[in-house]
Each structure stands twice: as structure tokens, then as C-alpha cells.
Design an enzyme around this catalytic site. Structure first.
Site, PDB file in Angstrom:
ATOM      1  N   HIS A 129     -33.647  15.358  -2.035  1.00  0.00           N
ATOM      2  CA  HIS A 129     -33.584  14.608  -3.289  1.00  0.00           C
ATOM      3  C   HIS A 129     -32.642  13.403  -3.203  1.00  0.00           C
ATOM      4  O   HIS A 129     -32.623  12.578  -4.128  1.00  0.00           O
ATOM      5  CB  HIS A 129     -33.145  15.526  -4.443  1.00  0.00           C
ATOM      6  CG  HIS A 129     -33.768  15.184  -5.753  1.00  0.00           C
ATOM      7  ND1 HIS A 129     -34.327  13.954  -6.029  1.00  0.00           N
ATOM      8  CD2 HIS A 129     -33.937  15.920  -6.893  1.00  0.00           C
ATOM      9  CE1 HIS A 129     -34.796  13.932  -7.262  1.00  0.00           C
ATOM     10  NE2 HIS A 129     -34.579  15.127  -7.802  1.00  0.00           N
TER      11      HIS A 129
ATOM     12  N   ASP B  79     -37.604  10.941  -4.736  1.00  0.00           N
ATOM     13  CA  ASP B  79     -37.612  11.370  -6.138  1.00  0.00           C
ATOM     14  C   ASP B  79     -38.908  12.098  -6.443  1.00  0.00           C
ATOM     15  O   ASP B  79     -39.865  12.072  -5.658  1.00  0.00           O
ATOM     16  CB  ASP B  79     -37.430  10.173  -7.069  1.00  0.00           C
ATOM     17  CG  ASP B  79     -38.477   9.098  -6.835  1.00  0.00           C
ATOM     18  OD1 ASP B  79     -39.644   9.325  -7.192  1.00  0.00           O
ATOM     19  OD2 ASP B  79     -38.126   8.044  -6.257  1.00  0.00           O
TER      20      ASP B  79
END
Length: 517
Positions: free
Chosen positions: A487, A491
Site C-alpha cells: 500500500h 492504491d
């Protein structure tokens, strides 16, 4: 070069001596080793054809004077100091064969098996043993031609890089290069003498022949193998010799009972169910297992993956068209060595989707805060083997056909099962597929294979009921995928768009024909 004549109590006769500084960059007159091998000062004694090498750093000045006096007694003609080392020189005796550096960042390896035994004649570049690092299985070959003198490790041992694996006799007629004591090798070629001390020195130099299993047995009983008289060929110490020695030492009438007792111990140790106690019922023994090879690599990679903030995206994909395409490939296949599965088609379609979303095929450099978008699509495939989990990768998938991917995948699977993968097969991956559905389960939550930023777990393709728009129920082949992403780099929106693109190629494989190059 600094020269200085050292006066002795006896006449010089024809002796010549040179004294060099330990930091002298020039080569001494008598070559005792290859250039650039180090700055360890050594003392060379004997003729120019054969020499006995004595480390001067272990000698006091008085020992040096006594050594020079013995030079006259035995007719020595030359004595010199040198900054060259001779450990790697193959001329004249026993050479240590170390574990070489098998790859970048590799500090130790597990010894899997030996291809040779003590006493065997070895040719140059002949395989000696097979070792396994965290990355691959590698064969260690011989740098010299000679005879195996002593094997120092048994299969299963963890050997550090640079540690000696075995000793080899390169030239049996020459004196050993390494000695137990600075004065042990005075009785070499050109030094004649049958004094009691020289006889003891020659007997101390002699090596004991035995197998690694016998040496391990001596360690088990805590005895010195040099104290055991060997009855085998050329004085080789056998297992029976060790048992007889222990029986004589401990006053045991039947030596075979020692072997039986040792066997009973091993059987008890291997019994994972333990024994039964009348007072307490069942008793179970703990068993400690040392993690090696691929299992050690998994510890490192998963420890690194645990530091990454993961984001998981789950999707279901209609695989009806994929099932039909696989059946068509299977029916039209004329090569018995090629077995078509779903995975090669999934890999090719994955590469097509990566071409549109290259951020999923990247790596992160935390120190520089940079992301490298990889040009090659090196798709790794996680494989469960008897030796542990390993992730070989198929190089440059974007330039391969589905048939070529099928053959390469089969090659990697065969090498992985045989524990014969090369370092190049394991390194360089850019994205990973974990086909957990081949074993069982609908889907899993995978962890990123560092330094990659994306990994995809594939579940099992199952027939499930689906509702049509008119309310009717019909069967559909469904594949559940779970995409694990770093992450810090990816995204949720990027991963979702990528998955939609990949899903489109799987549900409509005819689109692969339009975009393939």
C-alpha cells in the site's frame, strides 16, 4: 627491499639469507606463492624444487637461531623471508578446498551430498559435492587434480563461506603445505635422518583414513580417531574398529551390543509418539527441527514482508471460456510431453494487463524513495516442494507464447521437485502468482514477495450456481483471486482497474489474439 646479514656462531659456508619487511611490496627472490595473495610472512626451507613452508609469526628468535643451526646439520642451502603466502599454491602437498562464494549475500550453505569419498582420485573441474543456499542448489567443483585426503563435513552440516570442505593431496611426493608445528617438516626431500624425533614427526603427519560416518561415530563416543587402529585397506578405520576400541576401553565383552544400543537410541529419537507411562498415561516427546535451505529463505522473506502495509483486493472471475480453451488445447495437442493447464493462460493474460498498469510490476527503494518500473515481466510461481516453498520465475513473459510458457513452467516444476533450480531461475522476479487452489481452498491472503509490490493468490475453479437476469439459475465456473499489494506504492483504485483488465482477458480470451505481438 631491506637486506641485512645476520651473523651466526658457525661459518656461513655458501648460505645466503634475505630479510624482508612485512610490508614490502616487491616479490622476494624465492617464489613461495602467487603474487597478491596476502602479507603473511612465511619462512621457506629447502631446495628450490620442493620447499617446506613454516609460518615465521609463530617462531621466536631463539627458535629461528636453532632452526638455522639445524640447516647446517641437514645440509640446507637457502633460507629466506617472504611476504607471499602459499595456502592456495597447488605445488607440494595438501591443499584446503573451501566453500566458495555461491552468490551475493550468501554467508552459509547446507551440505546435501558428496560425489566423492576419501582416497578417490579427482580430476580438475570434477564435481565434489552439492550444497544448498537460501536461493539455489549448487555443485562445488575441484580446482585441482589430485587425491582426496580428508572430508571434514557430513551431509546436513551448515558450512560457512570460506570454511574448508575437504583436504586434497595435489602432489603426494611433496611435503604437506600446512604443518602442525613450525619444525614438523624438517625431514622433507633433501633432509635425511632417522632420529627418534624425526620418526615421531613423520607418524604425526600421517592422516587417518575413515568415512564421515565413522568420524561421526567417534565423536558420539567421545574418542580420538587417531587412537583407533584401523583394520581396513591402507589402515582405514572401520566402524567395527571404533566399536572394538570402545568395548576394550569400557571393558564390554560384546562390542556388537554398542551398535545395537546406538541403533535403539536413534529409533527412540525418531519416534514422534514417545512412550507410554503407566502412571501418567501417554507421554509425547518434543522434536526440534533445524530449518534449512528454502525454509530459511522463507523466514527472511516473510519477516521482511511483515513490515509492509498490505492491501488486499478480492474478485471472482468467470472461467467458462477459459475451461473451453483449455479443453481445445488438450484435444489438439500432439506432443505427449506438454500438459496444458489453466496457469499458462493466466500468466499470459496477466502480462497483458501489466502492460497497461506497469506499477504492479515494480519495486520500491525505501532509502531513496524511488519506485523502479520493471521492463521485463518476470512472473514468479510459488511452488510447494519436499524441500520447502520456492518461487522460480518465468523470464520476459511478454515475449513468450502460451506454448512456450507451458514448457518453461514444466521445466521449472521438474527442477524444483528435484531441488536442482539455478540461482537465475529464482532471482529477478517482478510479480508473483500463488496457485493455492491446486491444493485446496477458495482463496488465500498472500504476503508480498519482497522487493516486489504485488502478489496474487489463485483459488480453485469451482462450479457454482448463478442467477441470470430473468431469474433462472445456471452453472458457472468461478475463480476467486486475492491480490495482495504494497500500500506504500499501490492504491486501491489502481489495483481494482488492473484486476478488471486482467479479468477481461480471462473471461474473453479471444482478446488475447488482438493484443498479442
Amino acid at each position: 627491499m631491506l637486506c641485512r646479514r645476520m651473523h651466526q656462531r658457525k661459518p656461513w659456508i655458501t648460505c645466503r639469507r634475505w630479510l624482508y619487511s612485512s610490508t614490502a611490496p616487491t616479490r622476494p627472490p624465492v617464489a613461495t606463492g602467487g603474487p597478491g595473495q596476502g602479507l603473511t610472512t612465511t619462512l621457506s626451507l629447502g631446495s628450490t624444487s620442493q620447499a617446506s613452508i613454516v609460518p615465521c609469526s609463530t617462531m621466536s628468535f631463539l627458535q629461528y637461531i636453532k632452526l638455522n643451526e639445524s640447516n647446517y646439520e641437514f645440509g640446507m642451502r637457502r633460507c629466506c623471508f617472504s611476504t607471499q603466502v602459499v595456502v592456495d599454491s597447488p605445488v607440494g602437498g595438501i591443499v584446503d578446498i573451501p566453500l566458495a562464494q555461491t552468490g551475493e549475500g550468501i554467508a552459509e550453505c547446507e551440505l546435501l551430498k558428496w560425489f566423492i569419498q576419501e582416497g578417490d582420485e579427482v580430476e580438475e573441474f570434477q564435481p565434489l559435492c552439492e550444497v544448498q543456499s537460501d536461493k539455489a542448489t549448487i555443485e562445488i567443483t575441484s580446482r585441482y587434480k589430485g587425491k582426496v585426503s580428508q572430508i571434514l563435513h557430513v551431509p546436513g552440516n551448515i558450512v560457512k563461506v570460506g570454511e574448508t570442505l575437504l583436504k586434497m593431496i595435489v602432489d603426494e611426493t611433496a611435503c604437506p603445505m600446512q604443518t602442525l608445528h613450525p619444525l614438523d617438516n624438517l625431514n622433507c626431500n633433501g633432509l635425511e635422518g632417522d632420529s627418534p624425533s624425526s620418526v615421531l614427526q613423520r607418524s604425526a603427519i600421517k592422516k587417518v583414513l575413515s568415512t564421515p560416518a565413522v568420524r561421526s561415530l567417534t565423536k558420539e563416543y567421545g574418542i580420538d580417531i587417531n587412537d583407533v587402529v584401523g583394520t581396513g585397506k591402507d589402515g582405514r578405520v572401520l566402524r567395527e574398529d571404533v566399536l572394538n576400541y570402545v568395548a576394550k576401553k569400557e571393558n564390554i565383552k560384546d562390542p556388537t551390543s554398542l551398535g545395537a544400543y546406538s541403533g535403539e537410541q536413534s529409533q527412540v529419537a525418531d519416534n514422534s509418539f514417545g512412550g507410554i507411562s503407566g502412571a501418567y498415561g501417554w507421554e509425547f516427546e518434543d522434536k526440534t527441527v533445524t530449518l534449512r535451505g528454502y525454509q530459511r529463505a522463507m523466514i527472511k522473506s516473510m519477516s521482511s514482508a511483515a513490515k509492509i502495509p498490505h492491501f488486499h483486493y478480492v474478485e471472482e472471475i468467470n472461467c467458462d471460456a477459459l475451461v473451453e480453451l483449455k479443453s481445445s488445447f488438450h484435444n489438439e495437442n500432439s506432443d505427449p510431453d506438454v500438459k496444458f493447464t489453466f496457469l499458462p493462460i493466466l500468466i499470459k493474460s496477466l502480462s497483458m494487463a501489466i502492460s497497461k498498469y506497469p506499477w504492479l510490476n515494480s519495486s520500491l527503494n525505501e532509502e531513496l524513495n524511488e519506485v523502479t518500473l520493471k521492463g521485463s515481466h518476470n512472473v514468479g510461481v510459488a511452488m510447494a516442494t519436499p524441500h520447502g516453498l520456492v518461487v522460480p520465475n518465468i523470464k520476459k513473459v511478454q515475449s513468450l507464447s502460451i506454448l512456450e510458457i507451458t514448457k518453461e513452467l514444466s521445466r521449472l516444476q521438474q527442477l524444483a521437485l528435484a531441488n536442482k533450480l539455478n540461482p537465475d531461475d529464482i532471482t529477478g522476479g517482478t510479480i508473483t502468482l500463488s496457485n493455492i487452489g491446486a491444493i485446496g481452498g477458495k482463496f488465500g491472503s498472500p504476503l508480498v514477495n519482497v522487493p516486489e509490490v504485488c502478489i496474487i493468490a489463485l483459488g480453485r475453479i469451482q462450479k457454482v450456481p448463478q442467477f441470470a437476469e430473468d431469474g433462472n439459475v445456471y452453472p458457472m465456473s468461478v475463480l476467486t483471486v486475492n491480490i495482495g499489494a504494497d500500500h506504500r506504492v499501490l492504491d486501491g483504485a489502481t489495483v481494482a482497474r488492473f484486476c478488471n483488465e486482467w479479468k477481461l482477458y480471462i473471461e474473453k480470451p479471444e482478446l488475447l489474439m488482438l493484443h498479442m505481438r
